[in-house]
Design a protein around this motif. Structure first.
Motif, mmCIF file in Angstrom:
data_model
loop_
_atom_site.group_PDB
_atom_site.id
_atom_site.type_symbol
_atom_site.label_atom_id
_atom_site.label_comp_id
_atom_site.label_asym_id
_atom_site.label_seq_id
_atom_site.Cartn_x
_atom_site.Cartn_y
_atom_site.Cartn_z
ATOM 1 N N ASN A 61 0.823 -1.215 0.000
ATOM 2 C CA ASN A 61 0.000 0.000 0.000
ATOM 3 C C ASN A 61 0.852 1.257 0.000
ATOM 4 N N PHE A 65 0.992 4.010 -2.942
ATOM 5 C CA PHE A 65 0.660 5.401 -2.636
ATOM 6 C C PHE A 65 1.804 6.325 -3.036
ATOM 7 N N GLY A 68 2.062 6.610 -6.734
ATOM 8 C CA GLY A 68 0.982 7.477 -7.201
ATOM 9 C C GLY A 68 1.304 8.938 -6.993
ATOM 10 N N HIS A 69 1.896 9.245 -5.870
ATOM 11 C CA HIS A 69 2.261 10.635 -5.579
ATOM 12 C C HIS A 69 3.315 11.143 -6.568
ATOM 13 N N PHE A 90 -3.026 4.787 -6.843
ATOM 14 C CA PHE A 90 -3.812 5.041 -5.642
ATOM 15 C C PHE A 90 -4.916 3.992 -5.493
ATOM 16 N N ALA A 94 -5.818 1.630 -2.465
ATOM 17 C CA ALA A 94 -7.157 1.782 -1.894
ATOM 18 C C ALA A 94 -7.917 0.461 -1.894
ATOM 19 N N ASP A 98 -6.042 0.983 1.978
ATOM 20 C CA ASP A 98 -5.132 2.041 2.410
ATOM 21 C C ASP A 98 -5.898 3.347 2.610
ATOM 22 N N SER A 101 -4.764 6.517 0.555
ATOM 23 C CA SER A 101 -5.174 6.463 -0.853
ATOM 24 C C SER A 101 -6.670 6.689 -0.990
#
Length: 110
Positions: A61, A65, A68-69, A90, A94, A98, A101
């Motif tokens: 997770n 995340f 994704g950032h 994300f 998710a 998470d 996210s």
């Protein structure tokens, strides 16, 4: 037990180094998820593409995340901003519950 632990540490490629990052990298490459995340965090400012590889490798997770950032914000001169890829990352986190996210998607996708 102590002798066995010392033997296994001294037989690693990292044993020849005094640099703690060498141990972290060895642990990351050996599949230790927390090490993959921490090593990627260390790499991100100077080697974002390599960091992204470790985030994805972690398949966690936190890794999804963080990846994704990176896509969401981009990294000047190295990674183009890509919100579609960011949302995919994300969602992977998710889908596993998470909270960060889920929050991010809730705020930015509504």
């Amino acid at each position: 037990h102590v002798d066995k632990i010392n033997l296994s540490i001294s037989s690693t490629p990292a044993a020849a180094s005094d640099d703690p990052l060498t141990y972290l990298q060895y642990a990351a490459e050996s599949g230790h998820v927390e090490s993959q995340i921490r090593y990627a965090n260390h790499l991100l400012p100077k080697s974002p593409l390599e960091a992204m590889t470790y985030y994805e490798m972690s398949n966690s997770n936190e890794g999804w995340f963080n990846l994704g950032h990176v896509y969401w914000t981009g990294v000047e001169g190295a990674v183009a901003k890509d919100t579609e890829k960011a949302v995919e990352c994300f969602k992977k986190a998710a889908d596993n519950g998470d909270a960060d996210s889920l929050y991010f998607l809730g705020v930015h996708q509504s």
